[in-house]
Write a protein that holds these residues in place. Structure first.
Motif, mmCIF file in Angstrom:
data_model
loop_
_atom_site.group_PDB
_atom_site.id
_atom_site.type_symbol
_atom_site.label_atom_id
_atom_site.label_comp_id
_atom_site.label_asym_id
_atom_site.label_seq_id
_atom_site.Cartn_x
_atom_site.Cartn_y
_atom_site.Cartn_z
ATOM 1 N N SER A 74 -4.303 -0.690 -0.513
ATOM 2 C CA SER A 74 -4.130 -1.434 0.735
ATOM 3 C C SER A 74 -3.377 -0.613 1.777
ATOM 4 C CB SER A 74 -3.385 -2.740 0.467
ATOM 5 O OG SER A 74 -4.195 -3.651 -0.244
ATOM 6 N N LEU A 75 -2.323 0.067 1.349
ATOM 7 C CA LEU A 75 -1.569 0.895 2.280
ATOM 8 C C LEU A 75 -2.420 2.025 2.837
ATOM 9 C CD1 LEU A 75 1.910 1.154 0.486
ATOM 10 C CD2 LEU A 75 1.378 -0.090 2.593
ATOM 11 N N PHE A 114 -2.255 -4.088 12.165
ATOM 12 C CA PHE A 114 -1.829 -3.937 10.776
ATOM 13 C C PHE A 114 -1.972 -5.258 10.024
ATOM 14 C CE2 PHE A 114 1.161 -3.792 7.280
ATOM 15 C CZ PHE A 114 1.013 -2.510 6.780
ATOM 16 N N VAL A 115 -1.545 -6.356 10.633
ATOM 17 C CA VAL A 115 -1.649 -7.661 9.968
ATOM 18 C C VAL A 115 -3.115 -8.035 9.747
ATOM 19 C CG1 VAL A 115 -1.185 -10.130 10.246
ATOM 20 C CG2 VAL A 115 0.570 -8.460 10.839
ATOM 21 N N TRP A 126 -4.433 -5.769 6.954
ATOM 22 C CA TRP A 126 -3.711 -6.000 5.701
ATOM 23 C C TRP A 126 -4.152 -7.295 5.018
ATOM 24 C CZ3 TRP A 126 -0.708 -3.082 2.693
ATOM 25 C CH2 TRP A 126 0.102 -3.703 1.743
ATOM 26 N N ASN A 127 -4.446 -8.328 5.808
ATOM 27 C CA ASN A 127 -4.792 -9.638 5.260
ATOM 28 C C ASN A 127 -6.276 -9.807 4.981
ATOM 29 O OD1 ASN A 127 -2.117 -10.458 5.394
ATOM 30 N ND2 ASN A 127 -2.351 -11.381 7.423
ATOM 31 N N THR A 151 3.873 -9.867 1.448
ATOM 32 C CA THR A 151 4.338 -9.898 2.842
ATOM 33 C C THR A 151 5.368 -8.817 3.157
ATOM 34 O OG1 THR A 151 6.071 -11.501 2.282
ATOM 35 C CG2 THR A 151 3.939 -12.384 2.987
ATOM 36 N N PRO A 182 5.383 -5.405 2.860
ATOM 37 C CA PRO A 182 4.965 -4.243 3.669
ATOM 38 C C PRO A 182 4.798 -4.569 5.149
ATOM 39 C CG PRO A 182 3.754 -4.298 1.605
ATOM 40 C CD PRO A 182 4.509 -5.591 1.694
ATOM 41 N N VAL A 183 4.307 -5.771 5.465
ATOM 42 C CA VAL A 183 4.172 -6.159 6.868
ATOM 43 C C VAL A 183 5.537 -6.255 7.526
ATOM 44 C CG1 VAL A 183 3.300 -7.925 8.436
ATOM 45 C CG2 VAL A 183 2.054 -7.405 6.329
ATOM 46 N N TYR A 190 -12.494 -1.729 8.683
ATOM 47 C CA TYR A 190 -11.258 -2.208 9.307
ATOM 48 C C TYR A 190 -11.027 -1.530 10.656
ATOM 49 C CZ TYR A 190 -10.062 -4.361 4.826
ATOM 50 O OH TYR A 190 -10.053 -5.130 3.703
ATOM 51 N N THR A 214 -8.074 -4.098 -3.140
ATOM 52 C CA THR A 214 -6.885 -4.201 -2.307
ATOM 53 C C THR A 214 -6.048 -5.408 -2.751
ATOM 54 O OG1 THR A 214 -8.123 -5.483 -0.667
ATOM 55 C CG2 THR A 214 -8.020 -3.102 -0.348
ATOM 56 N N THR A 244 -5.263 0.421 5.173
ATOM 57 C CA THR A 244 -4.735 -0.227 6.368
ATOM 58 C C THR A 244 -4.110 0.774 7.329
ATOM 59 O OG1 THR A 244 -4.309 -2.245 5.100
ATOM 60 C CG2 THR A 244 -3.165 -1.995 7.199
#
Length: 273
Positions: free
Chosen positions: A70-71, A200-201, A204-205, A248, A250-251, A142, A221, A74
């Motif tokens: 995911s990191l 990013f949000v 990420w989601n 949540t 990392p955000v 993305y 992810t 994203t």
């Protein structure tokens, strides 16, 4: 006047509590023992606290791999969208060329289009090109999702910076790129922060495309990994809440890192009179 101010503050407090309560519920549920999860009532303040749910989520198979995936996806998508979106925003704001208004309208339509409607065409295209189960493909998707918003939002921030500042810098000896780098770019700090947080949000989601385009569990992810707490035997609510709290973090960390640039971004590009 004082009554209106008190009323406004009271309304703002109620709204803030309304939006903060789900997060509070998630954290307190993650700290409750498993035997206290399935009860008829809900205690706003848990009487017994445990870290077993966080240990379960942290040690669950695939967590660290999904976090790394995911990191990687994203951050790569957001960085690329910011760079390309900033260049597009500067071109649309500072340059005059044929078709500029039409391009802006197309960009707005692309931002408003329901992205879920493109799932089947994108899936079929990636399948025919043998590009499924590849993280770079998910990064590209993305990037396509966040790019229209980045370009549109940054264009508004660039429009808010007077062109005369760049012209004054060029009169003092800077070239066009130097004027942009020394004057405009520092003043865009708040805009870049706000745009990067939203992008990013969003990336990420994202769950639907990550679930459809990547079937390999080693490349999934975190949103897809979160669904593993639900099985045919039931749902591990304590572990799911703890995993959601970890999800949540990392955000939150990303926001805390970039928000420091907001104040410096406002003043660093100022020119001396």
């Amino acid at each position: 006047m004082m009554a209106k101010k008190v009323a406004a503050n009271a309304v703002a407090l109620v709204v803030a509590l309304f939006f903060a309560f789900p997060t509070y519920w998630m954290v307190t549920s993650a700290l409750k023992p498993r035997v206290d999860m399935l009860t008829s009532g809900y205690d706003l303040v848990p009487f017994s606290v445990t870290g077993a749910n966080f240990a379960t989520a942290w040690n669950k198979a695939g967590f660290l791999d999904s976090l790394a995936n995911s990191l990687l996806v994203t951050l790569s998508a957001v960085l690329a969208a910011l760079v390309v979106g900033l260049l597009a925003a500067v071109a649309l704001s500072r340059m005059r060329f044929r078709g500029r208004k039409g391009f802006v309208m197309v960009m707005l339509v692309a931002q408003m289009a329901p992205f879920e409607a493109l799932l089947i065409p994108i899936f079929l295209m990636m399948r025919d090109l043998d590009l499924l189960d590849r993280l770079p493909v998910l990064t590209l998707v993305y990037f396509a999702v966040t790019l229209p918003f980045c370009a549109w939002t940054l264009r508004g921030f660039v429009n808010g910076i007077p062109l005369e500042l760049e012209e004054a810098a060029m009169v003092d000896g800077c070239g066009r790129w130097g004027a942009f780098r020394r004057v405009t770019l520092p003043l865009l700090g708040p805009g870049l922060v706000a745009t990067s947080v939203f992008a990013f949000v969003t990336a990420w989601n994202e769950f639907l495309y990550a679930l459809s385009l990547v079937n390999d569990q080693a490349k999934q992810t975190l949103p897809v990994w979160l669904s593993s707490f639900q099985s045919q035997f039931g749902t591990d609510w304590g572990g799911a809440m703890a995993a959601s709290a970890l999800f949540t973090l990392p955000v939150l960390v990303f926001f805390l890192i970039v928000q420091r640039k907001m104040v410096t971004g406002v003043t660093a590009g100022a020119v001396k009179g």
